[in-house]
Design a protein around this motif. Structure first.
Motif, mmCIF file in Angstrom:
data_model
loop_
_atom_site.group_PDB
_atom_site.id
_atom_site.type_symbol
_atom_site.label_atom_id
_atom_site.label_comp_id
_atom_site.label_asym_id
_atom_site.label_seq_id
_atom_site.Cartn_x
_atom_site.Cartn_y
_atom_site.Cartn_z
ATOM 1 N N MET A 296 43.977 31.579 39.631
ATOM 2 C CA MET A 296 43.068 32.313 38.739
ATOM 3 C C MET A 296 43.573 32.257 37.298
ATOM 4 O O MET A 296 42.796 32.123 36.344
ATOM 5 N N GLY B 51 47.881 44.253 32.156
ATOM 6 C CA GLY B 51 48.503 45.548 31.825
ATOM 7 C C GLY B 51 49.825 45.638 32.540
ATOM 8 O O GLY B 51 50.149 44.755 33.320
ATOM 9 N N GLY B 52 50.593 46.681 32.309
ATOM 10 C CA GLY B 52 51.865 46.724 33.012
ATOM 11 C C GLY B 52 52.599 48.018 32.818
ATOM 12 O O GLY B 52 52.136 48.906 32.186
ATOM 13 N N PHE C 219 41.253 37.203 51.818
ATOM 14 C CA PHE C 219 41.865 35.943 51.370
ATOM 15 C C PHE C 219 42.694 36.124 50.100
ATOM 16 O O PHE C 219 43.463 35.245 49.729
ATOM 17 N N MET C 220 42.533 37.279 49.463
ATOM 18 C CA MET C 220 43.250 37.470 48.194
ATOM 19 C C MET C 220 44.725 37.746 48.457
ATOM 20 O O MET C 220 45.147 38.878 48.644
ATOM 21 N N PRO D 243 28.831 48.170 46.310
ATOM 22 C CA PRO D 243 29.096 46.911 47.017
ATOM 23 C C PRO D 243 27.791 46.288 47.527
ATOM 24 O O PRO D 243 26.916 46.993 48.022
ATOM 25 N N PHE E 157 29.247 43.448 43.237
ATOM 26 C CA PHE E 157 28.702 44.794 43.224
ATOM 27 C C PHE E 157 27.389 44.764 42.438
ATOM 28 O O PHE E 157 27.306 44.102 41.401
ATOM 29 N N SER F 118 36.915 40.564 38.037
ATOM 30 C CA SER F 118 37.367 40.628 36.652
ATOM 31 C C SER F 118 38.879 40.712 36.632
ATOM 32 O O SER F 118 39.496 41.205 37.576
ATOM 33 N N PHE G 65 36.252 32.608 33.690
ATOM 34 C CA PHE G 65 36.441 31.310 34.312
ATOM 35 C C PHE G 65 35.259 30.905 35.186
ATOM 36 O O PHE G 65 35.195 29.783 35.675
ATOM 37 N N ASP H 118 35.650 52.163 46.939
ATOM 38 C CA ASP H 118 34.910 50.938 47.300
ATOM 39 C C ASP H 118 35.640 49.662 46.910
ATOM 40 O O ASP H 118 35.257 48.573 47.330
ATOM 41 N N GLN H 119 36.603 49.789 46.028
ATOM 42 C CA GLN H 119 37.243 48.586 45.483
ATOM 43 C C GLN H 119 38.433 48.162 46.337
ATOM 44 O O GLN H 119 39.529 48.691 46.208
ATOM 45 N N ASN H 120 38.187 47.221 47.210
ATOM 46 C CA ASN H 120 39.260 46.654 48.030
ATOM 47 C C ASN H 120 39.121 45.145 48.020
ATOM 48 O O ASN H 120 38.007 44.626 48.092
ATOM 49 N N LEU H 121 40.223 44.465 47.925
ATOM 50 C CA LEU H 121 40.157 43.010 47.819
ATOM 51 C C LEU H 121 39.797 42.379 49.153
ATOM 52 O O LEU H 121 40.188 42.876 50.211
ATOM 53 N N ILE I 162 42.774 45.027 42.719
ATOM 54 C CA ILE I 162 44.034 44.312 42.457
ATOM 55 C C ILE I 162 45.168 45.318 42.238
ATOM 56 O O ILE I 162 46.255 45.190 42.801
ATOM 57 N N LEU J 19 42.734 28.957 35.795
ATOM 58 C CA LEU J 19 41.307 28.905 35.464
ATOM 59 C C LEU J 19 41.021 29.704 34.191
ATOM 60 O O LEU J 19 40.242 29.278 33.343
ATOM 61 N N LYS K 239 33.167 38.726 46.256
ATOM 62 C CA LYS K 239 32.756 40.107 46.476
ATOM 63 C C LYS K 239 32.026 40.567 45.213
ATOM 64 O O LYS K 239 32.582 40.470 44.116
ATOM 65 N N PHE L 179 51.041 42.174 40.159
ATOM 66 C CA PHE L 179 50.200 40.984 40.335
ATOM 67 C C PHE L 179 50.331 40.056 39.126
ATOM 68 O O PHE L 179 50.096 38.851 39.229
ATOM 69 N N ILE L 180 50.717 40.628 37.987
ATOM 70 C CA ILE L 180 50.824 39.791 36.778
ATOM 71 C C ILE L 180 52.085 38.913 36.829
ATOM 72 O O ILE L 180 52.197 37.949 36.062
ATOM 73 N N THR M 276 51.072 46.810 39.286
ATOM 74 C CA THR M 276 51.051 45.890 38.138
ATOM 75 C C THR M 276 51.747 44.554 38.416
ATOM 76 O O THR M 276 51.614 43.622 37.627
ATOM 77 N N MET N 205 36.274 46.116 38.595
ATOM 78 C CA MET N 205 36.516 45.078 39.599
ATOM 79 C C MET N 205 37.999 44.697 39.685
ATOM 80 O O MET N 205 38.394 43.948 40.569
ATOM 81 N N ALA N 206 38.791 45.170 38.728
ATOM 82 C CA ALA N 206 40.229 44.919 38.800
ATOM 83 C C ALA N 206 40.957 46.014 39.589
ATOM 84 O O ALA N 206 42.149 45.893 39.877
ATOM 85 N N ILE O 292 41.940 42.171 34.414
ATOM 86 C CA ILE O 292 42.427 42.972 33.295
ATOM 87 C C ILE O 292 43.940 42.996 33.421
ATOM 88 O O ILE O 292 44.473 43.235 34.500
ATOM 89 N N MET P 53 31.231 40.934 39.085
ATOM 90 C CA MET P 53 32.075 40.083 39.938
ATOM 91 C C MET P 53 33.520 40.217 39.495
ATOM 92 O O MET P 53 33.800 40.864 38.493
ATOM 93 N N MET Q 63 50.478 35.849 37.933
ATOM 94 C CA MET Q 63 49.223 35.539 37.250
ATOM 95 C C MET Q 63 49.421 35.375 35.753
ATOM 96 O O MET Q 63 48.611 34.745 35.074
#
Lengths: 79, 654
Positions: free
Chosen positions: B245, A78-79, B236-237, A57, A52, A74, A12, B230-233, B266, B248, A50, B274-275, B272, B262-263, A76, A72, B278
């Protein structure tokens, strides 16, 4: 002199600046913020983004180098 | 040994004999462990006319090749059998803590054949294995049975896998439960266990699991762990961002390669769920039994499923064995209006959608409550939700009336009626007895008029991701030996997998027009084949599919495998092993009389007829020719779906 960085981003974002191989051309010495401009990420969103660089980071003023990988947000599923 | 023990245990429940069997190193080099070892063993040992609920069927519990080695997100256990739901290959897998205990007992797998005369459970510790009387836990739900058996065990460190009421009552949509409600849910594996009168396994071994190069494993794990850390939102998320999102995403004309890592932020924040929101604006979540859209289940509905509300109820975050992402949680439901459970596992997205969006139900209290009912009963929430949706649409169209439903008013979104129907299904009472075996068997019993309302592939109900948004999902729903599962692949998954950086034949993704996803093309078929082969490696290793979605450049499964085994195989060679496992499963199906085309998703799921409203309006795709193209590319006959002699020879399967 121009340089190329590899960009991984959710579809997007405006990807028109990305070539067929997934690279974006930037002027030497460009920063992450310059890349945001090139990808036309709206100004108000930029402080919230954010990114990388080479999977580490990175701040917006991080200088990019030829061949860097910039990731940037992304999505994905799943569930 | 290098990651594997070289030994399996065969338990004959008819005779009571328990026999260890050596497995040759060459078998592991061809099939890995986990799914591959299961495919090898079952294809060889189950006769073609075996009744899935009879003594000749074999039920296997298998650990992964990487489990217990220090590698990360590799602690899942596999269950394999001939499926009573589809009549072909059956498998299910689950996280939690059981998997390393299989290996600590000294075995890579435990296989059961025969049928016990009375309910029993298998107990193993370092001194050996024995069958014990299970009369005192038969009839108990999975949580109670686990508590009882675990507390009875003299060794404190133990793990229990058990069936609940659904498995005991041979519901064909029942699974096997560990860790107080986590379930290996699919393929009807619980019914097979119930048919064998096997209530549970209690594993209390403590044998070491050795690897070829533990230092290398540690080094790879350290690097991966740091990346996840390192991956923390950003702050504002919040949940409200997710539908934006999604919108979009639905407007994007192109697809692109993504960095799946990068997910991770999330998944760390919400798991899971979040879906939940979304997945709706872009059409990922099926609405109203796959005939609705966000126009029906609009913001007024889906705001109640907001993941922020769910994590507010979360009192504990937990991870499976060897996981650093920790997407699991325990939710406090003491104030739930439907019952007196104190807590439940954070429902997965699949459960929230199958008992929310799919049924037009916005009542989260009902979803928490059903989640706990199903976990305790050991019933698959995906299949159960699809089956309730089937019943609701039958009711809407007069195929079922209140006379048939024991007085239940099965209108869309009627949470109280949905709960009662679930209870009837678990207890096999009234209409619940008909529905306890899923939509296909249910439709066969109700009659011809019910058939169009059953969503399935080859008899198994689909995951909660719409194939009309991502047709590669439809391909995997249809071509996999155990059909209808959402956890093999999709374009979105492939685009984040980065397989092309490692596997010579995997097509590289940069960006391309999204409409190409709908083409019947060789490149799409090769991508799907890559997904399938990679999934077989993940399942051979005991890996978590969500870890796979983070990208193979981060979750370095090929490197872990070499460090564990010392094999020094290339990614191409591992993918060939995946190809072999995938083809063996297909050979199993052909041997057992399955027509592969009969696994094609039902018409509605490929847009026949297309939806008239919403983001997927007008979408349809040629699933039959996509299946044939996949078969051709993977080396199966494009006319029949049967593996060709050439591919069998290439993969040494002749």
């Amino acid at each position: 002199m121009d340089m190329k960085v590899k960009v991984y981003a959710a579809p997007f974002f405006n990807l028109s600046a990305m070539d067929e191989n997934g690279y974006v051309s930037l002027k030497a010495g460009s920063t992450v913020n310059s890349l945001y401009k090139k990808l036309k990420i709206p100004f108000p969103l930029r402080p919230l983004m954010k990114s990388f660089v080479n999977y580490k980071p990175a701040k917006r003023n991080k200088k990019l180098e030829e061949g860097d990988i910039v990731s940037m947000l992304s999505i994905i599923s799943g569930g | 040994m290098k990651g594997y023990l070289g030994k399996v245990l065969l338990v004959d429940l008819s005779s009571g004999e328990i026999t260890p069997e050596e497995i040759d190193d060459k078998i592991y080099e061809k099939y890995m462990s986990g799914m591959g070892l299961g495919a090898y063993y079952l294809h060889k040992n189950i006769p073609e006319d075996a009744d899935p609920l009879g003594p000749e069927n074999i039920l296997g519990f298998i650990s992964g090749l990487l489990t217990g080695t220090g590698s990360l997100m590799t602690g899942r256990w596999m269950v394999v059998c001939k499926s009573p739901l589809t009549g072909g290959w059956g498998d299910a897998n689950c996280g939690g803590t059981l998997s390393p205990f299989i290996k600590r007992c000294g075995y890579d797998a435990i296989f059961f054949k025969g049928i016990s005369e009375k309910p029993v459970y298998l107990y193993i510790d370092d001194n050996g294995a024995e069958l014990r009387d299970a009369a005192h836990v038969w009839g108990k739900d999975a949580v109670e049975a686990e508590d009882t058996l675990s507390n009875e065990c003299k060794i404190k460190k133990n793990a229990v896998a058990t069936i609940g009421k659904a498995g005991e009552k041979i519901s064909l949509i029942s699974g096997i439960v560990n860790d107080q409600g986590r379930i290996a849910a699919r393929s009807g594996v619980g019914a097979v266990m119930g048919s064998k009168k096997l209530k549970a396994l209690v594993l209390a071994g403590s044998k070491p699991i050795e690897s070829h190069d533990p230092a290398k494993i540690k080094e790879i794990s350290k690097e991966f762990s740091a990346k996840i850390k390192d991956q923390n939102l950003p702050g504002f998320m919040k949940g409200w961002v997710l539908p934006i999102m999604s919108k979009l995403m639905s407007m994007a004309k192109n697809a692109s390669a993504m960095d799946g890592l990068m997910a991770a932020g999330i998944f760390k924040k919400w798991g899971t769920v979040f879906i939940n929101t979304m997945g709706i604006p872009n059409g990922d979540s099926p609405v109203k039994n796959w005939k609705g859209s966000v126009k029906d289940f609009n913001r007024k509905y889906y705001k109640h499923l907001n993941p922020d509300l769910i994590i507010k109820k979360q009192t504990k975050v937990y991870s499976c064995y060897s996981c650093v992402m920790a997407c699991g949680g325990i939710c406090d439901i003491k104030d739930n209006k439907y019952g007196d459970f104190t807590h439940t596992h954070k429902p997965e997205y699949e459960t929230c959608c199958s008992f929310g969006t799919l049924l037009m139900n916005k009542d989260m209290d009902a979803i928490y409550y059903i989640n706990e009912l199903l976990n305790r009963a050991g019933m698959d929430s995906i299949s159960a939700g699809n089956t309730v949706a089937f019943a609701l649409e039958c009711y809407e169209n007069g195929v079922l009336t209140q006379k048939d439903t024991d007085g239940l008013d099965l209108t869309w979104g009627n949470a109280e009626a949905i709960i009662e129907l679930v209870k009837l299904m678990i207890n096999r009472q009234g209409i619940g007895d008909i529905l306890a075996d899923g939509v296909k068997k249910g439709a066969e019993k109700i009659g011809e008029k019910a058939v169009p309302y059953g969503m399935h592939a080859g008899g198994q109900e689909p995951g909660m991701h719409d194939s009309r948004l991502d047709p590669m999902l439809g391909v995997h729903y249809s071509v996999e030996a155990s059909p209808g599962k959402h956890t093999t692949g999709a374009n979105l998954f492939y685009n984040g997998s980065h397989l092309w950086s490692y596997v010579s034949w995997a097509p590289e993704i940069t960006k391309y027009p999204r409409k190409e996803d709908f083409d019947v093309s060789e490149i799409n078929a090769i991508k799907a084949m890559a997904n399938s082969c990679y999934k077989m490696i993940i399942d051979g290793a005991g890996g978590c599919w969500l870890a796979g979605t983070l990208g193979v450049q981060h979750w370095k499964i090929f490197d872990w495998l070499n460090a564990t085994t010392g094999w020094e195989k290339s990614p191409d060679e591992y993918m060939e092993m995946g190809h072999r496992i995938q083809t063996t499963r297909q050979m199993f199906n052909v041997k057992h009389g399955i027509d592969p085309m009969s696994f094609k998703i039902v018409d509605r799921m490929s847009g026949k007829p297309p939806l008239e409203k919403g983001p997927l309006a007008g979408v349809s795709f040629d699933i039959e020719n996509m299946m044939r193209k996949y078969w051709e590319v993977i080396g199966w006959d494009p006319a029949t779906g049967a593996p060709t002699d050439e591919v069998k020879e290439k993969l040494e399967l002749k």
